[in-house]
Design a protein around this motif. Structure first.
Motif: not given
Length: 108
Positions: A45-54, A62-70, A90-95
């Motif tokens: 599943q890929v879910e856009i978070l409520p209140g955001s379009d990014t 297996d229940g694992a996942g990750f989140f990010l903001d474009f 890739r995080r723009r701040d080099g993270g």
């Protein structure tokens, strides 16, 4: 030498959609230090978070996942050698960087 192409948000979402129900490997790396993690599963599943379009959350079988903001990442499609391409966020701040490697025989 890897070949990489930067993707717009919509292109990245379409790539993720094409990976639904396919086996993937996800790696999170901080290339400036010995720090990271990896997990495998089927991209469920890929879910856009409520209140955001990014901001998105990506779930694996297996229940694992990750989140990010474009808003804070640049997205690349990376091809290296004859293997399948991968997505890199890739995080723009080099993270830390999140990489999605698809493991299916087909290339989306």
């Amino acid at each position: 030498m890897p070949h990489q192409r930067q993707l717009e948000t919509r292109q990245a979402l379409l790539r993720l959609q094409a990976l639904l129900n396919d086996p993937v490997s996800v790696e999170m790396n901080d290339y400036g230090s010995f720090f990271g993690c990896a997990f495998r599963g089927t991209l469920d599943q890929v879910e856009i978070l409520p209140g955001s379009d990014t901001a998105i959350t990506v779930f694996l079988s297996d229940g694992a996942g990750f989140f990010l903001d474009f808003e804070i990442v640049d997205t690349f499609l990376v091809r290296q050698g004859g293997g399948p391409p991968r997505l890199e966020f890739r995080r723009r701040d080099g993270g830390p960087t999140i990489e999605i490697h698809w493991l299916a025989s087909r290339t989306p």
